[in-house]
Design a protein around this motif. Structure first.
Motif, PDB file in Angstrom:
ATOM      1  N   THR A   1     -24.820  33.470  70.686  1.00 29.53           N
ATOM      2  CA  THR A   1     -23.676  33.137  71.524  1.00 29.53           C
ATOM      3  C   THR A   1     -22.950  34.422  71.918  1.00 29.53           C
ATOM      4  OG1 THR A   1     -22.267  32.849  69.604  1.00 29.53           O
ATOM      5  CG2 THR A   1     -23.368  30.875  70.457  1.00 29.53           C
ATOM      6  N   GLN A   2     -22.313  34.406  73.066  1.00 27.01           N
ATOM      7  CA  GLN A   2     -21.669  35.603  73.578  1.00 27.01           C
ATOM      8  C   GLN A   2     -20.165  35.642  73.345  1.00 27.01           C
ATOM      9  OE1 GLN A   2     -23.398  38.282  74.956  1.00 27.01           O
ATOM     10  NE2 GLN A   2     -25.060  37.110  74.035  1.00 27.01           N
ATOM     11  N   GLU A   3     -19.602  34.585  72.754  1.00 29.12           N
ATOM     12  CA  GLU A   3     -18.157  34.609  72.554  1.00 29.12           C
ATOM     13  C   GLU A   3     -17.777  35.653  71.510  1.00 29.12           C
ATOM     14  OE1 GLU A   3     -19.240  32.254  69.027  1.00 29.12           O
ATOM     15  OE2 GLU A   3     -19.948  32.132  71.057  1.00 29.12           O
TER      16      GLU A   3
ATOM     17  N   ASP B   1     -15.836  36.956  68.389  1.00 31.71           N
ATOM     18  CA  ASP B   1     -15.275  36.393  67.161  1.00 31.71           C
ATOM     19  C   ASP B   1     -14.791  37.553  66.298  1.00 31.71           C
ATOM     20  OD1 ASP B   1     -14.710  35.273  64.693  1.00 31.71           O
ATOM     21  OD2 ASP B   1     -16.528  34.063  64.614  1.00 31.71           O
TER      22      ASP B   1
END
Length: 67
Positions: free
Chosen positions: A45-47, A49
């Motif tokens: 995923t590219q989000e 965090d």
């Protein structure tokens, strides 16, 4: 770490170290982080965090064998 220090966000000194060494050092520096060990080339995923650090690995440590 004192309140005036910025928390560490990168560990270039861990390149070419073992996964175990990398995890231990990151946890020692930043026990608040969740560590993910990810093979290079894995789709992730590219989000962003701020509580996660990924250790990217790309070497075969032992000869793959059947059995």
């Amino acid at each position: 770490m004192s309140s005036s220090e910025t928390p560490k966000t990168e560990w270039p000194e861990l390149v070419c170290r073992t996964i175990k060494e990398a995890k231990e050092k990151i946890k020692a520096d930043r026990p608040d982080l969740k560590i993910e060990v990810v093979p290079v080339g894995t789709i992730v995923t590219q989000e962003f965090d701020e509580n996660r650090v990924r250790i990217w690995v790309d070497t075969v440590a032992k000869t793959p064998t059947i059995g």
